[in-house]
Motif scaffolding. Structure first.
Motif, PDB file in Angstrom:
ATOM      1  N   GLU A 152       0.792  -0.792  -0.241  1.00 23.52           N
ATOM      2  CA  GLU A 152      -0.259   0.130  -0.120  1.00 23.52           C
ATOM      3  C   GLU A 152       0.653   1.364  -0.106  1.00 23.52           C
ATOM      4  OE1 GLU A 152      -2.442  -0.142   3.618  1.00 23.52           O
ATOM      5  OE2 GLU A 152      -3.847  -1.793   2.347  1.00 23.52           O
ATOM      6  N   ALA A 153       1.878   1.375   0.587  1.00 18.24           N
ATOM      7  CA  ALA A 153       2.926   2.126   0.780  1.00 18.24           C
ATOM      8  C   ALA A 153       3.396   2.518  -0.696  1.00 18.24           C
ATOM      9  CB  ALA A 153       3.917   2.488   2.047  1.00 18.24           C
ATOM     10  N   ALA A 154       3.291   1.286  -1.632  1.00 16.73           N
ATOM     11  CA  ALA A 154       4.416   1.589  -2.617  1.00 16.73           C
ATOM     12  C   ALA A 154       3.014   1.679  -3.863  1.00 16.73           C
ATOM     13  CB  ALA A 154       4.514   0.297  -3.086  1.00 16.73           C
ATOM     14  N   GLU A 155       1.503   2.735  -3.280  1.00 16.08           N
ATOM     15  CA  GLU A 155       0.699   3.028  -3.822  1.00 16.08           C
ATOM     16  C   GLU A 155      -0.036   2.228  -4.981  1.00 16.08           C
ATOM     17  OE1 GLU A 155       2.544   6.367  -6.210  1.00 16.08           O
ATOM     18  OE2 GLU A 155       3.596   7.180  -4.924  1.00 16.08           O
ATOM     19  N   PHE A 156       0.343   0.717  -4.405  1.00 18.22           N
ATOM     20  CA  PHE A 156      -0.778  -0.393  -5.060  1.00 18.22           C
ATOM     21  C   PHE A 156      -1.991  -0.004  -4.498  1.00 18.22           C
ATOM     22  CE2 PHE A 156       2.959  -2.154  -5.726  1.00 18.22           C
ATOM     23  CZ  PHE A 156       2.935  -3.117  -7.062  1.00 18.22           C
ATOM     24  N   ASN A 157      -3.397   0.114  -5.348  1.00 17.11           N
ATOM     25  CA  ASN A 157      -4.170  -0.111  -5.574  1.00 17.11           C
ATOM     26  C   ASN A 157      -4.556  -1.027  -5.093  1.00 17.11           C
ATOM     27  OD1 ASN A 157      -6.468   1.105  -5.241  1.00 17.11           O
ATOM     28  ND2 ASN A 157      -7.085   1.179  -7.417  1.00 17.11           N
ATOM     29  N   PHE A 158      -5.327  -1.283  -4.019  1.00 14.16           N
ATOM     30  CA  PHE A 158      -6.367  -2.767  -3.745  1.00 14.16           C
ATOM     31  C   PHE A 158      -7.592  -2.863  -4.089  1.00 14.16           C
ATOM     32  CE2 PHE A 158      -1.918  -1.759  -1.270  1.00 14.16           C
ATOM     33  CZ  PHE A 158      -1.500  -3.402  -1.944  1.00 14.16           C
ATOM     34  N   ASN A 159      -8.202  -2.982  -5.009  1.00 14.51           N
ATOM     35  CA  ASN A 159      -9.629  -3.905  -5.084  1.00 14.51           C
ATOM     36  C   ASN A 159      -9.846  -5.108  -5.308  1.00 14.51           C
ATOM     37  OD1 ASN A 159     -10.180  -0.444  -5.055  1.00 14.51           O
ATOM     38  ND2 ASN A 159      -8.653  -0.653  -7.076  1.00 14.51           N
ATOM     39  N   GLN A 160     -10.829  -5.705  -5.011  1.00 15.06           N
ATOM     40  CA  GLN A 160     -11.687  -6.992  -5.325  1.00 15.06           C
ATOM     41  C   GLN A 160     -11.534  -6.953  -6.862  1.00 15.06           C
ATOM     42  OE1 GLN A 160     -13.808  -8.265  -2.237  1.00 15.06           O
ATOM     43  NE2 GLN A 160     -13.838 -10.390  -3.550  1.00 15.06           N
ATOM     44  N   VAL A 161     -11.519  -7.411  -6.909  1.00 11.19           N
ATOM     45  CA  VAL A 161     -11.872  -7.940  -9.076  1.00 11.19           C
ATOM     46  C   VAL A 161     -12.954  -8.942  -8.424  1.00 11.19           C
ATOM     47  CG1 VAL A 161     -11.256  -8.376 -11.171  1.00 11.19           C
ATOM     48  CG2 VAL A 161      -9.797  -7.462  -9.364  1.00 11.19           C
ATOM     49  N   PRO A 162     -13.907  -8.990  -8.953  1.00 12.65           N
ATOM     50  CA  PRO A 162     -15.027  -9.915  -9.491  1.00 12.65           C
ATOM     51  C   PRO A 162     -15.015 -11.269 -10.255  1.00 12.65           C
ATOM     52  CG  PRO A 162     -16.117  -7.774  -9.982  1.00 12.65           C
ATOM     53  CD  PRO A 162     -14.707  -7.651  -9.498  1.00 12.65           C
ATOM     54  N   GLY A 163     -15.612 -11.971  -9.637  1.00 10.00           N
ATOM     55  CA  GLY A 163     -15.155 -13.055 -10.827  1.00 10.00           C
ATOM     56  C   GLY A 163     -13.834 -14.258 -11.044  1.00 10.00           C
ATOM     57  N   HIS A 164     -13.092 -13.654  -9.501  1.00 11.32           N
ATOM     58  CA  HIS A 164     -11.827 -14.564  -9.456  1.00 11.32           C
ATOM     59  C   HIS A 164     -12.018 -15.493  -8.297  1.00 11.32           C
ATOM     60  CE1 HIS A 164     -10.710 -11.973 -12.470  1.00 11.32           C
ATOM     61  NE2 HIS A 164     -10.056 -12.640 -12.914  1.00 11.32           N
ATOM     62  N   ASP A 165     -11.166 -16.692  -8.186  1.00 12.84           N
ATOM     63  CA  ASP A 165     -11.670 -17.517  -6.707  1.00 12.84           C
ATOM     64  C   ASP A 165     -10.896 -16.706  -5.877  1.00 12.84           C
ATOM     65  OD1 ASP A 165     -13.666 -19.625  -8.004  1.00 12.84           O
ATOM     66  OD2 ASP A 165     -11.400 -20.712  -8.818  1.00 12.84           O
ATOM     67  N   ALA A 166      -9.517 -16.799  -5.992  1.00 11.36           N
ATOM     68  CA  ALA A 166      -8.535 -15.795  -5.737  1.00 11.36           C
ATOM     69  C   ALA A 166      -8.986 -13.938  -5.439  1.00 11.36           C
ATOM     70  CB  ALA A 166      -7.228 -16.491  -5.623  1.00 11.36           C
ATOM     71  N   VAL A 167      -8.946 -13.335  -4.506  1.00 10.05           N
ATOM     72  CA  VAL A 167      -8.748 -11.930  -4.194  1.00 10.05           C
ATOM     73  C   VAL A 167      -7.598 -11.511  -5.055  1.00 10.05           C
ATOM     74  CG1 VAL A 167      -8.958  -9.913  -3.238  1.00 10.05           C
ATOM     75  CG2 VAL A 167      -9.866 -11.972  -2.200  1.00 10.05           C
ATOM     76  N   LEU A 168      -7.880 -10.582  -5.672  1.00 10.25           N
ATOM     77  CA  LEU A 168      -7.060  -9.898  -6.574  1.00 10.25           C
ATOM     78  C   LEU A 168      -6.665  -8.004  -6.656  1.00 10.25           C
ATOM     79  CD1 LEU A 168      -7.080 -12.158 -10.654  1.00 10.25           C
ATOM     80  CD2 LEU A 168      -5.710 -12.296  -8.989  1.00 10.25           C
ATOM     81  N   TRP A 169      -5.469  -7.984  -6.566  1.00 13.82           N
ATOM     82  CA  TRP A 169      -5.009  -6.764  -6.280  1.00 13.82           C
ATOM     83  C   TRP A 169      -4.556  -5.781  -7.404  1.00 13.82           C
ATOM     84  CZ3 TRP A 169      -2.944  -8.412  -1.678  1.00 13.82           C
ATOM     85  CH2 TRP A 169      -3.774  -8.475  -0.071  1.00 13.82           C
ATOM     86  N   ASP A 170      -5.213  -4.655  -8.203  1.00 10.94           N
ATOM     87  CA  ASP A 170      -5.002  -4.081  -8.827  1.00 10.94           C
ATOM     88  C   ASP A 170      -3.151  -3.155  -8.559  1.00 10.94           C
ATOM     89  OD1 ASP A 170      -6.480  -5.253 -10.541  1.00 10.94           O
ATOM     90  OD2 ASP A 170      -7.769  -3.542 -10.862  1.00 10.94           O
ATOM     91  N   SER A 171      -2.737  -3.370  -9.728  1.00 10.62           N
ATOM     92  CA  SER A 171      -0.921  -2.391  -9.079  1.00 10.62           C
ATOM     93  C   SER A 171      -0.718  -2.360  -9.930  1.00 10.62           C
ATOM     94  CB  SER A 171      -0.137  -3.244  -8.980  1.00 10.62           C
ATOM     95  OG  SER A 171       0.412  -3.746 -10.304  1.00 10.62           O
ATOM     96  N   ALA A 172      -1.431  -0.334  -9.992  1.00 12.68           N
ATOM     97  CA  ALA A 172      -1.205   0.880 -10.685  1.00 12.68           C
ATOM     98  C   ALA A 172       0.073   1.693 -10.338  1.00 12.68           C
ATOM     99  CB  ALA A 172      -2.463   2.093 -11.260  1.00 12.68           C
ATOM    100  N   SER A 173       1.626   1.547  -9.955  1.00 14.24           N
ATOM    101  CA  SER A 173       2.452   2.101  -9.286  1.00 14.24           C
ATOM    102  C   SER A 173       3.360   2.213 -10.326  1.00 14.24           C
ATOM    103  CB  SER A 173       2.422   1.213  -8.352  1.00 14.24           C
ATOM    104  OG  SER A 173       4.174   2.102  -7.525  1.00 14.24           O
ATOM    105  N   ASP A 174       4.878   3.506  -9.644  1.00 18.58           N
ATOM    106  CA  ASP A 174       4.844   4.334 -10.553  1.00 18.58           C
ATOM    107  C   ASP A 174       6.329   3.421  -9.876  1.00 18.58           C
ATOM    108  OD1 ASP A 174       4.040   5.005 -12.082  1.00 18.58           O
ATOM    109  OD2 ASP A 174       3.784   6.665 -11.170  1.00 18.58           O
ATOM    110  N   THR A 175       6.541   2.540  -8.575  1.00 18.56           N
ATOM    111  CA  THR A 175       7.622   2.412  -8.176  1.00 18.56           C
ATOM    112  C   THR A 175       8.027   0.879  -8.845  1.00 18.56           C
ATOM    113  OG1 THR A 175       5.640   2.294  -5.931  1.00 18.56           O
ATOM    114  CG2 THR A 175       8.306   1.402  -5.675  1.00 18.56           C
ATOM    115  N   SER A 176       9.505   1.577  -8.600  1.00 24.47           N
ATOM    116  CA  SER A 176      10.697   0.452  -9.503  1.00 24.47           C
ATOM    117  C   SER A 176      10.564  -0.966  -8.157  1.00 24.47           C
ATOM    118  CB  SER A 176      11.876   1.359 -10.046  1.00 24.47           C
ATOM    119  OG  SER A 176      12.571   1.351  -8.073  1.00 24.47           O
TER     120      SER A 176
END
Length: 651
Positions: A152-176
């Protein structure tokens, strides 16, 4: 030689830092014999035989082999349990995790970070896979939480993606990937150690060196308080508020002050110390010789708490003329706290060892350590080196007392007073000793002789159950909790009216306190502490208000009037029995008239009205009604408003 150097090459199997971390605690010893040979180790002859004998040769010596004695590792988890060869040997009563060690391969973190950034999302399986690669004794759930926070500190946006068995977290970050790998490695690498897990060795000279700055800072602080006229006046003012119950004694002094017990020894000492300090303050404030020693002794006897000392500094800071005194006292408090903290920190291993020895089944060793630590803190404020005892022995007493009181307060659903709990413990220990010695049932007489108690005292404490007892059937519950006897509603309402009128004669606050204490006109009664919170005063002040109200009610004149209104014949010293009680007596067992005074039932009140309306006197009505007195008739007539000045009550 040049050709030989080209043929010989060595490559390290591990990096030096890794190798020395693994072998830092490994030791070996042996006996080395000098080879008395003057021949050179390297020959100049190029045709010399360079074939070396590489066959294994046995090596023997002290400290070599599987049975060698390895020196104690002072960094082990059980070092705080080790003692010297003499005296009581320590043993471990419970497993205590004294340190946390976690590590992870940096390359693995870097590859994982590159993979996540390339995919653009992170699943729970990815988190579990990374945490599973972490080595050590850390909590996996805690590691997952820490890793999520770093993402989260690396600017990851954690949102639950529907339609998957496991929870997926979208990552839109400029961190190297390098920065993310470093953050992950920091989150999954840790090496911590609980305080007080090292070995404890404390010589008497070392103890004195630790105590000297603490005692010197304490004396300087007391002298600074005495030197401030405003500070002494504030202390005397607060002690006056403690006397009248408007200030909680626990917020001022560490001594036990119970004003409700006039003969309480510690309370008398504190009040006498306050009077001595007042006498010194009003007779010149002499700061040398015997008078100063008496003032220091009085201030020492007050045993002001650290919180009150800081409150004293804040009050001085509010006065522009006392800024220098406030700054000096604040600096002395800081010095005293630093010296005390250093003393406590050096004794932490002893506290942890004491706690591990005294932990019982079902107790958390860390909880016992925390309680023992509070006992150590208490001992630093009460210790006096002039008595000749070592601080270690004094601290042991306070730690044992803290653990004993903690078990008495928290160990049972129903709290047993501390003094009774101590006697129960002594009784149980005596039972264990005598059971082994006698080999059978232990009698009350044997226990009384062993404990030097009376037989009644032994029977009383043996009858106290050690565990909760529950009836086996519903019938047993009925026998245990019988149905309450029937209540005469008329008598209850009449008594309530009498009590209400009696309380109306008291001052408003006294009447309200008595109502709340005894639950009059309320669903339940209240404690002194609860009432004190309502009025914003201490429980001691509420107790004093309650005592004054009860004293007013117990005045002989008012008490006699209440007895008459309630049907109590003071001349005979007995109270009337109810109709239910009279029905329980059979005709063959008549009750003496001098022992029975009937309460005012509804039918008797109606009969009283008729007789009074017929012009009969109080004596004649008492004789007609029977089982009542003339005074009771007069009181009832007054309650009903029937008595008037035209007809004297003394007829």
């Amino acid at each position: 030689m040049a050709e030989l150097e080209d043929q010989l090459s060595f490559e390290a199997e591990e990096e030096p830092e890794v190798f020395f971390d693994k072998t830092a605690n490994q030791t070996a010893s042996g006996t080395f014999l000098a080879v008395l040979n003057s021949s050179p180790a390297v020959l100049d002859n190029e045709d010399a035989d360079w074939e070396l004998d590489l066959s294994p040769a046995p090596i023997a010596g002290e400290g070599i082999g599987s049975g060698a004695a390895v020196p104690t590792d002072h960094g082990g988890e059980s070092d705080f349990l080790q003692v010297r060869n003499r005296g009581r040997q320590s043993f471990k009563r419970a497993v205590v995790q004294t340190s946390t060690r976690m590590s992870i391969d940096p390359d693995l973190c870097f590859n994982w970070a590159e993979e996540i950034l390339a995919k653009g999302h992170c699943s729970l399986d990815d988190i579990d896979r990374l945490v599973a690669s972490c080595e050590g004794n850390g909590d996996l759930e805690e590691l997952k939480t820490n890793l999520q926070r770093n993402l989260e500190a690396a600017e990851f946006n954690f949102n639950q993606v529907p339609g998957h068995d496991a929870v997926l977290w979208d990552s839109a970050s400029d961190t190297s990937s390098d920065d993310l790998a470093d953050a992950i490695e920091a989150a999954l690498s840790r090496q911590t150690r609980l305080p007080g897990t090292q070995r404890f060795v404390m010589e008497k000279s070392e103890e004195l060196q630790l105590l000297e700055p603490m005692m010197r800072a304490k004396q300087e602080l007391q002298l600074g308080i005495l030197a401030s006229k405003t500070a002494v006046e504030t202390i005397l003012e607060v002690m006056d508020r403690v006397r009248d119950g408007s200030r909680d004694p626990g917020s001022v002094s560490l001594r036990t002050i119970i004003l409700s017990r006039p003969g309480h020894a510690e309370t008398s000492e504190v009040l006498a110390a306050a009077d001595a300090l007042r006498s010194w303050h009003t007779t010149g404030r002499v700061m040398d010789g015997k008078r100063r020693r008496e003032a220091l002794a009085a201030l020492e006897a007050l045993d002001l708490s650290r919180a009150f000392q800081k409150e004293l500094v804040r009050r001085l800071q509010q006065s522009p003329a006392c800024q220098a005194e406030a700054s000096q006292l604040e600096a002395e408090i800081l010095i005293s706290e630093a010296a005390t903290e250093h003393l406590i920190r050096e004794h932490l291993p002893y506290v942890r060892r004491f706690a591990s020895r005294n932990v019982e089944e079902g107790e958390d060793p860390e909880d016992v350590f925390q309680v023992a630590f509070m006992g150590l803190q208490r001992s630093t404020r009460r210790f006096d080196p002039e008595r000749g005892y070592r601080f270690l022995i004094y601290a042991t007493y306070w730690m044992r007392q803290a653990i004993t009181r903690w078990r008495a307060d928290e160990g049972a659903a129903i709290r047993i007073p501390v003094h009774r709990n101590e006697k129960i413990t002594k009784l149980d220990r005596a039972l264990e000793r005598l059971d082994v010695r006698v080999g059978g049932a232990v009698s009350d007489l044997e226990l009384a002789e062993e404990l030097e108690w009376t037989i009644d005292e032994v029977r009383q404490f043996r009858s106290i159950p050690r565990e909760a007892e529950y009836p086996e059937s519903l019938d047993d519950w009925d026998d245990l909790l019988p149905e309450p006897a029937g209540v005469d509603v008329f008598d209850e309402a009449e008594t309530e009216r009498i009590v209400t009128d009696a309380l109306a004669e008291l001052p408003e606050r006294q009447a309200d306190v008595i109502r709340m204490r005894f639950g009059i006109g309320r669903d339940s009664d209240m404690t002194l502490e609860e009432i004190g919170q309502i009025y914003g005063v201490t429980r001691e002040r509420i107790r004093q208000i309650e005592a004054k109200g009860l004293d007013r009610l117990s005045h002989p004149g008012r008490k006699r009037r209440l007895q008459e209104l309630l049907g109590y014949d003071s001349s005979r010293g007995s109270k009337g029995s109810s109709s239910t009680e009279r029905e329980q007596h059979s005709p063959a067992e008549p009750v003496e008239k001098s022992q029975v005074l009937t309460t005012w039932s509804e039918s008797r009140v109606d009969r009283l009205r008729e007789l009074w309306a017929a012009g009969m006197s109080a004596s004649e009505i008492a004789q007609e009604l029977g089982e009542t007195s003339r005074n009771a008739v007069i009181g009832k007539l007054s309650r009903l408003g029937l008595a008037d000045s035209d007809r004297g009550q003394c007829q």
